[in-house]
Motif scaffolding. Structure first.
Motif, PDB file in Angstrom:
ATOM      1  N   PHE A 160      -1.064  15.153   1.706  1.00  0.00           N
ATOM      2  CA  PHE A 160      -1.047  16.423   0.416  1.00  0.00           C
ATOM      3  C   PHE A 160       0.224  16.024  -0.164  1.00  0.00           C
TER       4      PHE A 160
ATOM      5  N   ASP B 242       1.800  17.708  -3.709  1.00  0.00           N
ATOM      6  CA  ASP B 242       1.304  18.749  -5.076  1.00  0.00           C
ATOM      7  C   ASP B 242       2.840  18.707  -6.038  1.00  0.00           C
ATOM      8  N   THR B 243       2.077  18.633  -7.338  1.00  0.00           N
ATOM      9  CA  THR B 243       3.281  19.072  -8.319  1.00  0.00           C
ATOM     10  C   THR B 243       4.042  20.407  -8.266  1.00  0.00           C
TER      11      THR B 243
ATOM     12  N   GLY C  65       4.168  23.207 -12.767  1.00  0.00           N
ATOM     13  CA  GLY C  65       2.892  23.357 -12.860  1.00  0.00           C
ATOM     14  C   GLY C  65       2.354  24.059 -14.358  1.00  0.00           C
TER      15      GLY C  65
ATOM     16  N   ALA D 118       1.698  13.075  -7.040  1.00  0.00           N
ATOM     17  CA  ALA D 118       1.595  14.265  -7.138  1.00  0.00           C
ATOM     18  C   ALA D 118       0.156  14.778  -7.469  1.00  0.00           C
ATOM     19  N   ILE D 119       0.010  14.017  -8.552  1.00  0.00           N
ATOM     20  CA  ILE D 119      -1.363  14.386  -9.167  1.00  0.00           C
ATOM     21  C   ILE D 119      -2.475  13.436  -8.806  1.00  0.00           C
TER      22      ILE D 119
ATOM     23  N   GLY E  49      -5.658  20.556  -1.119  1.00  0.00           N
ATOM     24  CA  GLY E  49      -4.859  21.994  -1.100  1.00  0.00           C
ATOM     25  C   GLY E  49      -5.322  22.917  -1.833  1.00  0.00           C
TER      26      GLY E  49
ATOM     27  N   LYS F 170      -6.844  17.887  -8.249  1.00  0.00           N
ATOM     28  CA  LYS F 170      -5.583  18.223  -8.449  1.00  0.00           C
ATOM     29  C   LYS F 170      -5.376  18.325  -9.823  1.00  0.00           C
TER      30      LYS F 170
ATOM     31  N   ALA G  62      -5.689  23.862  -4.688  1.00  0.00           N
ATOM     32  CA  ALA G  62      -6.724  23.406  -5.938  1.00  0.00           C
ATOM     33  C   ALA G  62      -8.358  23.554  -5.545  1.00  0.00           C
TER      34      ALA G  62
END
Lengths: 305, 378
Positions: free
Chosen positions: A121, A123-124, A129, A212-213, B251, B224, B253
């Motif tokens: 995992f 994430d941004t 965001g 991240a995406i 996550g 995502k 999302a």
């Protein structure tokens, strides 16, 4: 088809191209300066993404993750340069391909061994965001905009380094005549290690930004590697400027092709056939672009004879 | 070269030793390396758990990694049949690999039990008496998603899937049950990781909801990026993008997304409860639907072994057809084309403590069978 859609797609193409440039820059430098075909470049991209995911996961800070991606990828780059790559400079390309392919397998299975088979995992960060409304009513994710800006800044920094600094002059000299600059007292082996680490860090950085995406998983680097090779062939091997132009061309062709080709075929045939013909042709579009460029400029757009 | 002959020799020794064992020899060809490895590992772990729990020593399983490559899978199948002399093959995850391997395997009189891939070609005209699918026909979960979209009041859905056999099956299946209008339809590249272009098209299309089938890493990327785009339309999909293995990577999302599945860890029956608990105890993670499919596949095989000898192909086939085993899904039966008749549920992604997982919120299709059975002449 509206103007905003076209504009958004162009931005998407630009963002994709800028990220490809970060991959292709290292690849083309290494090939141009050392004459080495490095298939393991995609693995360094993966190392960057995994390092960022692990550090961001442990500390909760995306920025620390980015720093980790640069450091880990550069370190991995130095490690493989000293242990493996250094022995390959004098060998022919086939042996380089074989050895660096082996590195791909080692990196992939090594990463699986450490992190397991399931995607990680990443994430941004919250402060990047959400979306922003650009002029003309274009709604665009902030993070992708940030990728474009960061990518362009890195590109500018690279151009400045190659054109204006002493290390840049040495890199260009090394590209032209490695015996001569060695004779002039430049530590060529240190220079090679530096160039390799620089390329690795850029690849790792791209991996972290994109991770991240997308999905941070084993084998994520190889599809990008193939595109990066297309980019440097189109741009001319060894040319940073060529890598930049090539990356933007590939990014735009890929993104706009995927979107416009099915629309175009809908004018000619029934929708369901148009969708599948368009989709198939779109996946070929960048290779058609490459073939067309090579037809007119066999050494690529900015390749030296 | 020396190393290779050494390995070969070791291989022969293993084969010779294996040939002496009685019972059933199973060849498992599955994806254990590369991007799709999580799925293969889950199937393998579920399968081996059932074998271990059966306590039978007369099942020998040979496991090989197909690297998600059709040519490798075909070579492995040849090797397993010719030199390993397996009786039953299983394990393939991907439909394009199944299409390359299964017809050849069943033509040689071996049994093939599919723990995952269920391409429409093998359910209809290309069906075979020795081919059994223990998971689902590819269209099934997508059909359920279509049925769910009707009930949820979606009237203008945008649909997308990768351009490969299971992708076409997915969109066909969804459209078969979905009654509203389509805002758009896209086939993406298999393995594509950037969906900015597709998301822009969804935004411009005026859709009121999105249906997508993007298994594995593709789904992680899509979700995502979709969350980052601020589009916010309701999303429906099959369980493949919401299985236990990848939810943690998606996550937040994924929270609240509705997806359709033939299995979930909260299906209320004793087999399932025991399976979830023992899988967690053995491997330290929650099982995914792939793990449940591997587990069911092994239990089907074990149930048939209790009734007939694999050497007697007709009796063994009849024993498989009876599907006399306790499935983690509750009721389970085969249709005339050897594909399951089963309930398909709607699940919602929730967070339990720190772990993202699914819970069943309703039934999408009851005792559902696929539409291809009519074309199947065995």
């Amino acid at each position: 088809m509206s103007f905003t859609l076209l504009a958004e797609q162009t931005l998407n193409g630009l963002q994709f191209g800028v990220m490809l440039f970060l991959m292709a820059a290292g690849l083309t430098l290494v090939f141009g300066v050392m004459g080495l075909i490095n298939l393991a470049h995609g693995s360094l991209y993966m190392v960057g993404a995994f390092a960022a995911a692990a550090v961001a996961g442990a500390t909760g800070s995306f920025l620390l993750g980015l720093v980790a991606s640069l450091v880990c990828a550069a370190f991995a780059g130095v490690l493989i340069e000293v242990l493996v790559i250094r022995r390959l400079y004098e060998r022919d390309h086939l042996e380089q391909v074989l050895a660096t392919f082996a590195l791909i397998l080692i990196f992939s299975e090594g990463t699986r061994w450490v992190f397991g088979s399931f995607p990680l995992f990443l994430d941004t960060p919250a402060w990047l965001g959400g979306t922003v409304t650009l002029p003309f009513g274009i709604v665009y994710p902030v993070y992708r905009l940030a990728i474009i800006l960061v990518g362009l800044a890195v590109a500018l920094g690279l151009f400045w380094m190659i054109a204006r600094t002493r290390i840049g002059i040495r890199i260009r000299a090394g590209e032209n005549d490695r015996e001569m600059i060695a004779a002039l007292g430049v530590n060529i082996s240190l220079l090679y290690t530096f160039v390799f680490a620089l390329g690795a860090a850029l690849a790792g950085f791209a991996g972290a930004m994109i991770g991240a995406i997308q999905s941070v998983q084993v084998g994520m680097g190889e599809p990008v590697l193939i595109l990066a090779f297309v980019v440097i062939v189109i741009g001319g091997i060894g040319s940073i400027k060529g890598a930049f132009v090539g990356a933007l061309l590939v990014g735009l062709t890929e993104t706009l092709g995927r979107f416009l080709l099915p629309e175009f075929f809908k004018l000619l045939m029934e929708p369901s056939a148009a969708i599948s013909v368009g989709a198939s042709l779109a996946s070929m579009s960048i290779y058609l672009l490459m073939a067309a460029v090579l037809l007119f400029r066999p050494r690529g757009l900015f390749g030296s004879a | 070269m020396k190393m290779r002959s050494l390995l070969l020799a070791a291989g022969f020794v293993a084969v010779a030793a294996g040939a002496q064992a009685e019972g059933v020899k199973v060849g498992m060809i599955t994806t254990l390396s590369g991007g799709g490895a999580g799925l293969g590992i889950d199937v393998r772990d579920g399968f081996m758990l059932a074998v271990a729990q059966s306590g039978r020593s007369d099942i020998e399983v040979v496991i090989e990694d197909d690297q998600r490559k059709p040519d490798v899978a075909v070579q492995l199948a040849d090797k397993m049949i010719q030199s390993e002399k397996v009786d039953v093959l299983t394990g393939i995850i991907w439909s394009n690999l199944a299409m390359a391997v299964v017809p050849g395997v069943v033509a040689q009189g071996k049994f093939y039990l599919s723990p995952n891939a269920g391409p429409s070609q093998l359910a209809g005209k290309g069906c075979n008496k020795n081919y059994f699918n223990v998971a689902w026909q590819n269209d099934n979960l997508h059909e359920a998603a279509g049925a769910y979209a009707n009930g949820a009041g979606h009237g203008k859905t945008f649909i997308l899937a990768p351009n490969y056999p299971a992708g076409t099956d997915a969109l066909t299946g969804f459209k078969r049950f979905y009654k509203g209008d389509l805002a758009g339809e896209i086939y993406t590249k298999l393995g594509q990781t950037d969906y900015a272009g597709e998301i822009a098209q969804i935004r411009a299309s005026g859709a009121d909801s999105v249906f997508f089938f993007l298994p594995g890493g593709m789904g992680i990327s899509f979700l995502k990026q979709y969350a980052g785009s601020g589009l916010g339309l309701p999303v429906v999909g099959p369980a493949f993008s919401f299985d236990q293995g990848i939810l943690q990577a998606v996550g937040e999302a994924a929270l609240g997304v509705k997806n359709t599945s033939q299995w979930n860890k909260d299906i209320d029956n004793a087999t399932n409860a025991a399976f979830v608990a023992s899988f967690q105890a053995e491997y330290g993670r929650l099982p995914s639907l792939y793990a449940s499919q591997g587990f069911d596949t092994a239990n089907l095989l074990i149930s048939a072994m209790g009734k007939a000898d694999v050497a007697d192909a007709d009796a063994f086939r009849a024993a498989l057809e009876a599907a006399d085993f306790a499935s983690t899904r509750g009721d389970f039966a085969f249709a005339s084309n050897h594909h399951p008749i089963q309930n398909i549920y709607v699940r919602e992604v929730i967070k339990e403590g720190d772990v993202f997982t699914n819970k069943i919120i309703g039934l999408a299709l009851e005792n559902h069978a696929d539409v291809y059975a009519a074309d199947c002449k065995m």
